[in-house]
Every structure is written in C-alpha cells, then in structure tokens.
Design a protein around this motif. Structure first.
Motif, PDB file in Angstrom:
ATOM      1  N   ARG A   4      -0.254   0.210  -7.092  1.00 46.18           N
ATOM      2  CA  ARG A   4      -1.717   0.185  -7.214  1.00 46.18           C
ATOM      3  C   ARG A   4      -2.382  -0.245  -5.915  1.00 46.18           C
ATOM      4  NH1 ARG A   4      -5.246  -3.875  -8.745  1.00 46.18           N
ATOM      5  NH2 ARG A   4      -7.244  -3.176  -9.577  1.00 46.18           N
ATOM      6  N   LYS A   5      -1.867  -1.289  -5.285  1.00 45.62           N
ATOM      7  CA  LYS A   5      -2.454  -1.764  -4.027  1.00 45.62           C
ATOM      8  C   LYS A   5      -2.306  -0.732  -2.918  1.00 45.62           C
ATOM      9  CE  LYS A   5      -1.970  -6.722  -4.833  1.00 45.62           C
ATOM     10  NZ  LYS A   5      -1.272  -7.950  -4.423  1.00 45.62           N
ATOM     11  N   LEU A   6      -1.161  -0.060  -2.878  1.00 43.83           N
ATOM     12  CA  LEU A   6      -0.949   0.949  -1.841  1.00 43.83           C
ATOM     13  C   LEU A   6      -1.932   2.099  -1.992  1.00 43.83           C
ATOM     14  CD1 LEU A   6       2.927   1.132  -1.619  1.00 43.83           C
ATOM     15  CD2 LEU A   6       1.394   0.678   0.281  1.00 43.83           C
ATOM     16  N   LEU A   7      -2.139   2.579  -3.216  1.00 44.75           N
ATOM     17  CA  LEU A   7      -3.023   3.698  -3.436  1.00 44.75           C
ATOM     18  C   LEU A   7      -4.475   3.334  -3.167  1.00 44.75           C
ATOM     19  CD1 LEU A   7      -1.409   5.265  -6.629  1.00 44.75           C
ATOM     20  CD2 LEU A   7      -1.315   6.123  -4.307  1.00 44.75           C
ATOM     21  N   GLU A   8      -4.878   2.100  -3.490  1.00 40.72           N
ATOM     22  CA  GLU A   8      -6.254   1.684  -3.232  1.00 40.72           C
ATOM     23  C   GLU A   8      -6.533   1.580  -1.732  1.00 40.72           C
ATOM     24  OE1 GLU A   8      -7.240  -0.894  -7.264  1.00 40.72           O
ATOM     25  OE2 GLU A   8      -6.817  -1.918  -5.373  1.00 40.72           O
ATOM     26  N   SER A   9      -5.498   1.192  -0.966  1.00 41.83           N
ATOM     27  CA  SER A   9      -5.702   1.029   0.477  1.00 41.83           C
ATOM     28  C   SER A   9      -5.628   2.354   1.231  1.00 41.83           C
ATOM     29  CB  SER A   9      -4.643   0.068   1.045  1.00 41.83           C
ATOM     30  OG  SER A   9      -3.356   0.622   0.896  1.00 41.83           O
ATOM     31  N   LYS A  10      -5.247   3.441   0.550  1.00 43.05           N
ATOM     32  CA  LYS A  10      -5.136   4.770   1.171  1.00 43.05           C
ATOM     33  C   LYS A  10      -4.417   4.699   2.511  1.00 43.05           C
ATOM     34  CE  LYS A  10      -8.116   7.964   0.964  1.00 43.05           C
ATOM     35  NZ  LYS A  10      -9.324   8.817   1.081  1.00 43.05           N
ATOM     36  N   PRO A  11      -3.111   4.505   2.495  1.00 42.34           N
ATOM     37  CA  PRO A  11      -2.372   4.393   3.762  1.00 42.34           C
ATOM     38  C   PRO A  11      -2.549   5.639   4.613  1.00 42.34           C
ATOM     39  CG  PRO A  11      -0.875   4.792   1.917  1.00 42.34           C
ATOM     40  CD  PRO A  11      -2.213   4.486   1.321  1.00 42.34           C
ATOM     41  N   LYS A  12      -2.577   5.445   5.919  1.00 43.80           N
ATOM     42  CA  LYS A  12      -2.735   6.552   6.861  1.00 43.80           C
ATOM     43  C   LYS A  12      -1.369   7.084   7.252  1.00 43.80           C
ATOM     44  CE  LYS A  12      -5.002   7.719  11.230  1.00 43.80           C
ATOM     45  NZ  LYS A  12      -5.854   7.193  12.327  1.00 43.80           N
ATOM     46  N   ILE A  13      -1.212   8.407   7.216  1.00 47.64           N
ATOM     47  CA  ILE A  13       0.061   9.064   7.507  1.00 47.64           C
ATOM     48  C   ILE A  13      -0.110   9.920   8.750  1.00 47.64           C
ATOM     49  CG2 ILE A  13       1.952  10.406   6.538  1.00 47.64           C
ATOM     50  CD1 ILE A  13       1.136   8.090   4.716  1.00 47.64           C
ATOM     51  N   MET A  14       0.745   9.720   9.750  1.00 46.30           N
ATOM     52  CA  MET A  14       0.752  10.586  10.922  1.00 46.30           C
ATOM     53  C   MET A  14       1.869  11.609  10.774  1.00 46.30           C
ATOM     54  SD  MET A  14       1.479   9.774  14.958  1.00 46.30           S
ATOM     55  CE  MET A  14       3.258  10.018  14.844  1.00 46.30           C
ATOM     56  N   ALA A  15       1.547  12.877  10.978  1.00 47.15           N
ATOM     57  CA  ALA A  15       2.538  13.952  10.878  1.00 47.15           C
ATOM     58  C   ALA A  15       2.615  14.705  12.195  1.00 47.15           C
ATOM     59  CB  ALA A  15       2.192  14.897   9.736  1.00 47.15           C
ATOM     60  N   ALA A 314       8.026   8.478  -3.272  1.00 49.62           N
ATOM     61  CA  ALA A 314       7.992   7.867  -4.606  1.00 49.62           C
ATOM     62  C   ALA A 314       8.742   6.534  -4.592  1.00 49.62           C
ATOM     63  CB  ALA A 314       8.608   8.821  -5.632  1.00 49.62           C
ATOM     64  N   ARG A 315       9.868   6.497  -3.917  1.00 44.14           N
ATOM     65  CA  ARG A 315      10.626   5.251  -3.797  1.00 44.14           C
ATOM     66  C   ARG A 315       9.854   4.215  -2.972  1.00 44.14           C
ATOM     67  NH1 ARG A 315      16.698   5.639  -3.821  1.00 44.14           N
ATOM     68  NH2 ARG A 315      17.226   7.426  -5.140  1.00 44.14           N
ATOM     69  N   TYR A 316       9.213   4.691  -1.910  1.00 44.59           N
ATOM     70  CA  TYR A 316       8.436   3.799  -1.042  1.00 44.59           C
ATOM     71  C   TYR A 316       7.323   3.096  -1.823  1.00 44.59           C
ATOM     72  CZ  TYR A 316       5.282   2.540   2.837  1.00 44.59           C
ATOM     73  OH  TYR A 316       4.462   1.870   3.711  1.00 44.59           O
ATOM     74  N   LEU A 317       6.614   3.866  -2.655  1.00 44.30           N
ATOM     75  CA  LEU A 317       5.531   3.292  -3.440  1.00 44.30           C
ATOM     76  C   LEU A 317       6.028   2.268  -4.457  1.00 44.30           C
ATOM     77  CD1 LEU A 317       3.356   6.473  -4.125  1.00 44.30           C
ATOM     78  CD2 LEU A 317       2.922   4.657  -2.472  1.00 44.30           C
ATOM     79  N   LYS A 318       7.270   2.455  -4.914  1.00 42.93           N
ATOM     80  CA  LYS A 318       7.845   1.527  -5.897  1.00 42.93           C
ATOM     81  C   LYS A 318       8.578   0.357  -5.248  1.00 42.93           C
ATOM     82  CE  LYS A 318       8.652   5.331  -9.155  1.00 42.93           C
ATOM     83  NZ  LYS A 318       9.713   6.168  -9.794  1.00 42.93           N
ATOM     84  N   GLY A 319       8.669   0.388  -3.895  1.00 46.26           N
ATOM     85  CA  GLY A 319       9.389  -0.677  -3.206  1.00 46.26           C
ATOM     86  C   GLY A 319      10.892  -0.557  -3.305  1.00 46.26           C
ATOM     87  N   GLU A 320      11.405   0.658  -3.554  1.00 45.98           N
ATOM     88  CA  GLU A 320      12.837   0.884  -3.688  1.00 45.98           C
ATOM     89  C   GLU A 320      13.448   1.306  -2.346  1.00 45.98           C
ATOM     90  OE1 GLU A 320      12.562   2.554  -8.310  1.00 45.98           O
ATOM     91  OE2 GLU A 320      13.167   3.894  -6.678  1.00 45.98           O
ATOM     92  N   ASP A 321      14.773   1.234  -2.250  1.00 42.73           N
ATOM     93  CA  ASP A 321      15.468   1.687  -1.053  1.00 42.73           C
ATOM     94  C   ASP A 321      15.281   3.197  -0.880  1.00 42.73           C
ATOM     95  OD1 ASP A 321      16.388  -0.867  -0.579  1.00 42.73           O
ATOM     96  OD2 ASP A 321      18.333  -0.535  -1.549  1.00 42.73           O
TER      97      ASP A 321
END
Length: 359
Positions: A4-15, A314-321
């Motif tokens: 929830r916190k990650l989605l609210e902060s709208k992380p910036k992604i560089m591609a 998906a793993r990153y958002l859940k804090g998984e390896d």
C-alpha cells in the motif's frame, strides 16, 4: 515497506531499454501506476538525472558506479544473462538488489552448443571445403562418429544447462552435470555433481567425450577448467564454451588441441578480447570453431524478459526475494582488469563491421 505504501508513493522507474512500442506498453502495464521514464543509452545527462530520483532501474547491459551511488535506487534489472560485467565486492555489501534476465535464451544457447558438437564431429568445415572444390567425400570419413551414445558433462546446470540436457537426452547421450548448489536434476537420467556437496569438477569431467561450459563467471569459477580437468577428459574429446571464456584456461585448452588430446573446440566467447584480434593465436589453433558471441534470437526473448520482470515486481512489492538476484557468490573482482583489455580494442569493432559488410 508494505504494498500500500509503495503504490501511494508512486515509485519512479527508469527504463534504458531499446524496445518496441508493444513491449514498452506491456512494461507500463506491469509498473502502473508508477511513473515510467524511458531514457536512451547514449543520453548520459538524462540517465544521471533519472538516477537521482528513481527507485527502480531497468537497463540493457550492465551497471556502473553511478547506480550503486544513486540515492533512492533499490532495485536494478540488467537485461542480459550474466552480471559479471559489474560485480565488485561493494555491490554484494550494499543493500541494492540487482537481477538479470538469466535463462531467457536458454533453449537457443543449448542449440548453439549442439550446433558446435555436431559441426565438430561431422567435420562440417572440411565437408564445406570439399563441396566448394566439388570433391566427393573427405579423408577418414569412415572414422567419424556421431553424438548418439557418447558422454557429455554440462558445467553449470541453470536454464541453459537444463535445456541442453533435454536436447542431449533425445540423442541418447550419457549426461553428467556439475553445479554450485546441491539441487537434483529435473531431467531424468542426469548424473548430478555439486560443489556444495563436495564433488569435484575433475570427477564430473573425467572420461567425458564432450564438456560444455554453461556456468556463470565469478571469483570461484574463473578458469575452473584447467590443464588437470582437460587431461581427465577422454583422449579425442571436445570442449564447448557458450558461457564465458574466462571459465577455461585458454593456454591449457590450446596445448590440448595442439597435442591432439582435444579433437576440437567450439567457442562463442574469447578471453579477454571480443572482437578477437586478427593476430590472436586462437585463430590458428587446430580444429577450433569460433562464433562471434552471437546466438540467434528467440521469437519471444523480450516477452520472456518481461515475464521475469513482472514476477519480480510482484515479489518486490511484497518484500520477497527476487529471482536471479546478485549474491556474494557472484562477485567477480577481475571485472575492471578485463574492461581495460577490451577498451584497448574498440577499433576492432569497426574493423569487423567493415569485414562483415565486405563479406
């Protein structure tokens, strides 16, 4: 950090990825509603600017020190199979998570190894020369022997090694495999050796007709196949490398080719020069086949990379390896030295482009 916190902060992604519009659209869908910023590889100003604020970076190729120093960066995905191009100890000591697209081209890399094996045992270059000269047959052709029933040792049993084992199984070959971790082989009939279990590489290659290098490059695997291991192979055997050239002691390999202990070698990688200079001794080594670190594309290679990125996000958002993450076992301290060697021969790239155009 929670989803929830990650989605609210709208992380910036560089591609930094030279992908088509179709693949970019899927990338945007994967990371929505995050802000996705596309930059070009040659636009260093745009990259430096984006690294000041991005939380995730997706890049074609390997990192450099800027990524390790980026203030908000938490995860870098390198869209290539190996991470040895930037693998210092300080990366292992940092909190930055680095992943690769390891395994995305496993099936065709395995095909490349089989291409080498078949070309060498069938003496394809000699047959092609005879055809050009309109000669029916070659010397000692009755002594040639195919792959069926012969033994192979696959060094490095990841995605490529497993695909190769399946292909060799269809040829009724006797298959051994050597890997770092003690994990059973998924392919039935493969005799597995593992460093973690205390097995030696020497035992894994002993009396093998073919040894195929599919391992990743790090401080532990650097020149892992040396004179002792090559001597333990069957006289008249073949060495194939579709991974990294520095896995093999080049001098020991050339000596074995010159003595005839190795009947041939197939190399898609060379140490430490790529492109290989015209004066390099590998060109004149007997019974050697060299391809220019180039494996044909898969029809869905980028889609396979996107599948990995989607799973890892998906793993990153859940804090998984995350899958295919850099670890302390992947540290390769010789990276700067090899880069210096390669930097001296950038002109060779232009020379080879001209040669390809003429040819």
């Amino acid at each position: 950090m929670t989803t929830r916190k990650l989605l609210e902060s709208k992380p910036k992604i560089m591609a930094r990825l030279p992908w088509s519009a179709k693949h970019r659209e899927r990338l945007e869908d994967i990371f929505a509603p995050a802000e996705l910023v596309f930059v070009k590889r040659e636009d260093q100003v745009a990259i430096d600017t984006a690294l000041q604020t991005c939380e995730v970076a997706l890049i074609d190729g390997v990192m450099d020190d800027r990524y390790l120093a980026a203030p908000k960066l938490k995860w870098v995905h390198c869209d290539q199979s190996g991470l040895d191009g930037y693998a210092p100890q300080r990366l292992s000591d940092s909190d930055l998570v680095v992943t690769s697209s390891k395994g995305r081209s496993g099936p065709v890399l395995a095909e490349h190894a089989v291409f080498f094996m078949l070309s060498l045992v069938y003496r394809a270059s000699t047959l092609a020369r005879a055809q050009r000269r309109r000669v029916w047959g070659i010397r000692d052709q009755d002594s040639l022997r195919g792959l069926n029933g012969r033994s192979i040792s696959i060094i490095g049993y990841g995605a490529t090694g497993e695909c190769l084992a399946r292909q060799c199984q269809s040829l009724d070959m006797n298959i051994r495999a050597y890997r770092r971790k003690d994990i059973p082989a998924k392919v039935p009939g493969v005799q597995m050796y593992s460093a973690m279990r205390g097995d030696s590489l020497l035992d894994a290659v002993r009396d093998s007709d073919f040894v195929v290098m599919c391992a990743s490059l790090n401080d532990h695997s650097y020149r892992m196949l040396g004179a002792r291991e090559i001597a333990a192979m069957t006289p008249g055997s073949y060495l194939i490398n579709v991974a990294r050239a520095q896995l093999v002691d080049e001098g020991a390999m050339i000596s074995a080719l010159e003595s005839g202990h190795l009947a041939g070698a197939g190399l898609d990688v060379t140490d430490p020069y790529e492109p290989l200079p015209p004066w390099h001794r590998l060109w004149s080594a007997p019974n050697i086949m060299i391809t220019p670190h180039f494996t044909p594309q898969m029809p869905d290679r980028t889609s396979r990379t996107l599948d990995m990125v989607e799973e890892n996000y998906a793993r990153y958002l859940k804090g998984e390896d995350l899958l295919h993450s850099f670890s302390k076992e992947d540290v390769f301290s010789l990276t700067p030295e090899l880069k210096r060697f390669r930097g001296r021969h950038r002109l060779l790239s232009a020379w080879n482009r001209i040669g390809r155009w003429i040819g």
